[in-house]
Write a protein that holds these residues in place. Sequence first.
Motif, PDB file in Angstrom:
ATOM      1  N   SER A 172     -13.645 133.353  68.371  1.00 18.62           N
ATOM      2  CA  SER A 172     -13.962 134.604  67.700  1.00 18.62           C
ATOM      3  C   SER A 172     -15.200 135.270  68.322  1.00 18.62           C
ATOM      4  O   SER A 172     -15.239 136.482  68.545  1.00 18.62           O
ATOM      5  N   GLU A 173     -16.188 134.435  68.653  1.00 19.75           N
ATOM      6  CA  GLU A 173     -17.395 134.981  69.290  1.00 19.75           C
ATOM      7  C   GLU A 173     -17.085 135.510  70.683  1.00 19.75           C
ATOM      8  O   GLU A 173     -17.618 136.539  71.095  1.00 19.75           O
ATOM      9  N   ALA A 174     -16.204 134.798  71.420  1.00 22.31           N
ATOM     10  CA  ALA A 174     -15.831 135.266  72.757  1.00 22.31           C
ATOM     11  C   ALA A 174     -15.185 136.651  72.652  1.00 22.31           C
ATOM     12  O   ALA A 174     -15.489 137.564  73.435  1.00 22.31           O
ATOM     13  N   ILE A 175     -14.317 136.810  71.669  1.00 18.41           N
ATOM     14  CA  ILE A 175     -13.627 138.101  71.484  1.00 18.41           C
ATOM     15  C   ILE A 175     -14.656 139.175  71.111  1.00 18.41           C
ATOM     16  O   ILE A 175     -14.655 140.271  71.659  1.00 18.41           O
ATOM     17  N   ALA A 176     -15.559 138.822  70.211  1.00 22.35           N
ATOM     18  CA  ALA A 176     -16.597 139.788  69.800  1.00 22.35           C
ATOM     19  C   ALA A 176     -17.472 140.209  70.981  1.00 22.35           C
ATOM     20  O   ALA A 176     -17.985 141.329  71.016  1.00 22.35           O
ATOM     21  N   HIS A 177     -17.611 139.299  71.970  1.00 13.50           N
ATOM     22  CA  HIS A 177     -18.411 139.636  73.153  1.00 13.50           C
ATOM     23  C   HIS A 177     -17.580 140.282  74.255  1.00 13.50           C
ATOM     24  O   HIS A 177     -18.038 140.407  75.384  1.00 13.50           O
ATOM     25  N   GLY A 178     -16.350 140.631  73.955  1.00  9.22           N
ATOM     26  CA  GLY A 178     -15.582 141.453  74.895  1.00  9.22           C
ATOM     27  C   GLY A 178     -14.447 140.765  75.637  1.00  9.22           C
ATOM     28  O   GLY A 178     -13.800 141.402  76.473  1.00  9.22           O
ATOM     29  N   ALA A 179     -14.180 139.496  75.348  1.00 11.83           N
ATOM     30  CA  ALA A 179     -13.057 138.845  76.041  1.00 11.83           C
ATOM     31  C   ALA A 179     -11.732 139.413  75.531  1.00 11.83           C
ATOM     32  O   ALA A 179     -11.558 139.622  74.325  1.00 11.83           O
ATOM     33  N   TYR A 180     -10.832 139.651  76.471  1.00 15.53           N
ATOM     34  CA  TYR A 180      -9.465 140.044  76.106  1.00 15.53           C
ATOM     35  C   TYR A 180      -8.756 138.759  75.673  1.00 15.53           C
ATOM     36  O   TYR A 180      -8.788 137.753  76.387  1.00 15.53           O
ATOM     37  N   ALA A 181      -8.118 138.786  74.505  1.00 13.15           N
ATOM     38  CA  ALA A 181      -7.580 137.532  73.947  1.00 13.15           C
ATOM     39  C   ALA A 181      -6.058 137.523  73.898  1.00 13.15           C
ATOM     40  O   ALA A 181      -5.439 138.442  73.361  1.00 13.15           O
ATOM     41  N   ILE A 182      -5.497 136.481  74.489  1.00  5.99           N
ATOM     42  CA  ILE A 182      -4.040 136.288  74.479  1.00  5.99           C
ATOM     43  C   ILE A 182      -3.760 135.004  73.707  1.00  5.99           C
ATOM     44  O   ILE A 182      -4.227 133.927  74.086  1.00  5.99           O
ATOM     45  N   GLU A 183      -3.025 135.132  72.627  1.00  5.74           N
ATOM     46  CA  GLU A 183      -2.687 133.930  71.848  1.00  5.74           C
ATOM     47  C   GLU A 183      -1.234 133.531  72.089  1.00  5.74           C
ATOM     48  O   GLU A 183      -0.354 134.388  72.197  1.00  5.74           O
ATOM     49  N   ILE A 184      -1.026 132.215  72.194  1.00  5.73           N
ATOM     50  CA  ILE A 184       0.335 131.693  72.322  1.00  5.73           C
ATOM     51  C   ILE A 184       0.543 130.695  71.196  1.00  5.73           C
ATOM     52  O   ILE A 184      -0.110 129.644  71.142  1.00  5.73           O
ATOM     53  N   ASN A 185       1.420 131.054  70.282  1.00  6.77           N
ATOM     54  CA  ASN A 185       1.668 130.207  69.105  1.00  6.77           C
ATOM     55  C   ASN A 185       2.907 130.774  68.410  1.00  6.77           C
ATOM     56  O   ASN A 185       2.945 131.967  68.117  1.00  6.77           O
ATOM     57  N   PRO A 186       3.923 129.953  68.175  1.00  6.25           N
ATOM     58  CA  PRO A 186       5.121 130.471  67.495  1.00  6.25           C
ATOM     59  C   PRO A 186       4.787 131.039  66.108  1.00  6.25           C
ATOM     60  O   PRO A 186       5.540 131.849  65.581  1.00  6.25           O
ATOM     61  N   ASN A 189      -5.205 137.785  63.855  1.00  8.47           N
ATOM     62  CA  ASN A 189      -5.564 139.190  63.589  1.00  8.47           C
ATOM     63  C   ASN A 189      -6.707 139.691  64.478  1.00  8.47           C
ATOM     64  O   ASN A 189      -7.044 140.862  64.448  1.00  8.47           O
ATOM     65  N   GLN A 190      -7.276 138.800  65.303  1.00 11.86           N
ATOM     66  CA  GLN A 190      -8.365 139.244  66.199  1.00 11.86           C
ATOM     67  C   GLN A 190      -7.918 139.360  67.652  1.00 11.86           C
ATOM     68  O   GLN A 190      -8.679 139.815  68.493  1.00 11.86           O
ATOM     69  N   VAL A 191      -6.710 138.908  67.968  1.00 10.51           N
ATOM     70  CA  VAL A 191      -6.329 138.844  69.378  1.00 10.51           C
ATOM     71  C   VAL A 191      -5.719 140.165  69.855  1.00 10.51           C
ATOM     72  O   VAL A 191      -5.273 140.982  69.049  1.00 10.51           O
ATOM     73  N   ASP A 192      -5.713 140.366  71.173  1.00 13.95           N
ATOM     74  CA  ASP A 192      -5.135 141.580  71.743  1.00 13.95           C
ATOM     75  C   ASP A 192      -3.631 141.452  71.931  1.00 13.95           C
ATOM     76  O   ASP A 192      -2.906 142.426  71.874  1.00 13.95           O
ATOM     77  N   MET A 193      -3.182 140.228  72.188  1.00 15.73           N
ATOM     78  CA  MET A 193      -1.763 140.014  72.471  1.00 15.73           C
ATOM     79  C   MET A 193      -1.360 138.664  71.892  1.00 15.73           C
ATOM     80  O   MET A 193      -2.058 137.670  72.100  1.00 15.73           O
ATOM     81  N   HIS A 194      -0.282 138.655  71.133  1.00 19.45           N
ATOM     82  CA  HIS A 194       0.192 137.377  70.555  1.00 19.45           C
ATOM     83  C   HIS A 194       1.616 137.124  71.033  1.00 19.45           C
ATOM     84  O   HIS A 194       2.511 137.924  70.764  1.00 19.45           O
ATOM     85  N   PHE A 195       1.809 136.026  71.749  1.00 15.59           N
ATOM     86  CA  PHE A 195       3.154 135.602  72.108  1.00 15.59           C
ATOM     87  C   PHE A 195       3.613 134.586  71.063  1.00 15.59           C
ATOM     88  O   PHE A 195       3.036 133.496  70.971  1.00 15.59           O
TER      89      PHE A 195
END
Length: 243
Positions: A198-212, A219-225
Motif C-alpha cells: 500500500s505504501e509503495a502504491i502511495a509513493h507512485g508504484a504502478y500496481a498489477i495484482e494477480i489473484n482469481p 481497490n488500490q491497484v491499477d490493474m487486476h488480473f
Amino acid sequence: MINQQLITKIKSAKRVAVLTGAGISAESGIPTFRGAGGYWRNYRAEDLATPEAFARDPKLVWEWYAMRMQVCLDAKPNPGHEIVAKMESYFPEFLLVTQNVDNLHARAGNTKLVEIHGNIFTARCTSCQKKFKLEGVPKQIPVRCESCDALARPHIVWFGETYDMNLLQSARSFLLKSDLIFIIGTSGQVGVPVQLASEAIAHGAYAIEINPENSTISNQVDMHFANSSGEILPKIWQEIIEK
Ligand code: OAD
C-alpha cells in the motif's frame, strides 16, 4: 487485459518489486491458508503457529511443520515462480518480497529475495538464537540446536510475534522507490505485507495484482488480473519478450 499500454508500462519499468503470498504456490500443490482446503480451514493457528503453542507442545508444533516440509519437498516451482525468477534478471533493479516459507522462489532461481515470514527449512535455537538449515524433514523431533543442543524452533514469524525489523526495513526502502509492483496470490489478511504494498502504491508504484479473487488491496491497484498466476504470468511474459 494485456494491452500495449500495459506492456509498455512493464517494459519501461526500472525498479520492480514483487510481493507474493500462498496463492503463487497453489498450482504447485501447496495449500493456501484461507482458501478452500487452506491450512487455517483445517487447523487452528492458536494450536500450531504461536509462541504459546510451541511452549505448550513443541513436539506437536514440529510435527505439523515436518508435515508441511514434506509437502514443500514434494512440490516443484510452477510457471508462475519461473516467470518471477526471469523478472529478476530482466529488470535493472528488482526485489521479491514473499510471505511464503516454502522455498519455492529460491528453488526457481530468485536470489534477490526477502522472506519476511521466514523459511520452513530453517530452524532457530531458542537459547543461543543460532539459525541453521534443515536439509530435509527432521528425523528427530523436536529439533535441537546443532551447536548447543537446546530446543530449536521453526524460523517462522508466528502470530503475535514481531517481524525482523532489518528485513522489513530493507524491503520497505526498496518498495517505496519502486515504479512497478506485482502483488501475486495474497489475500491481504496479514497487515504488514499489505501495508508495504500500500505504501509503495502511495509513493507512485504502478500496481498489477494477480489473484482469481479480490484481496484487501484490490481497490488500490491499477490493474487486476482475476486469473491464476501460473496461467497469466507466462502470457504476460510472452508479450514482454515478443513486443
Ligand atoms: P491466503 O491463504 O490468505 O491467501 C491466498 C490467496 O491466493 C487468496 O487471495 C487466493 O484467492 C489466492 N490464490 C489462490 N490460488 C491462486 C493462484 N493459482 N494464483 C494466484 N492467486 C491464487 O495466503 P496469504 O495471503 O499468503 O503466515 O497469507 C498470508 C500469511 O498468512 C501467510 O504468510 C501465513 C498465514 O498465516 C505465516 O506463515 C507466518
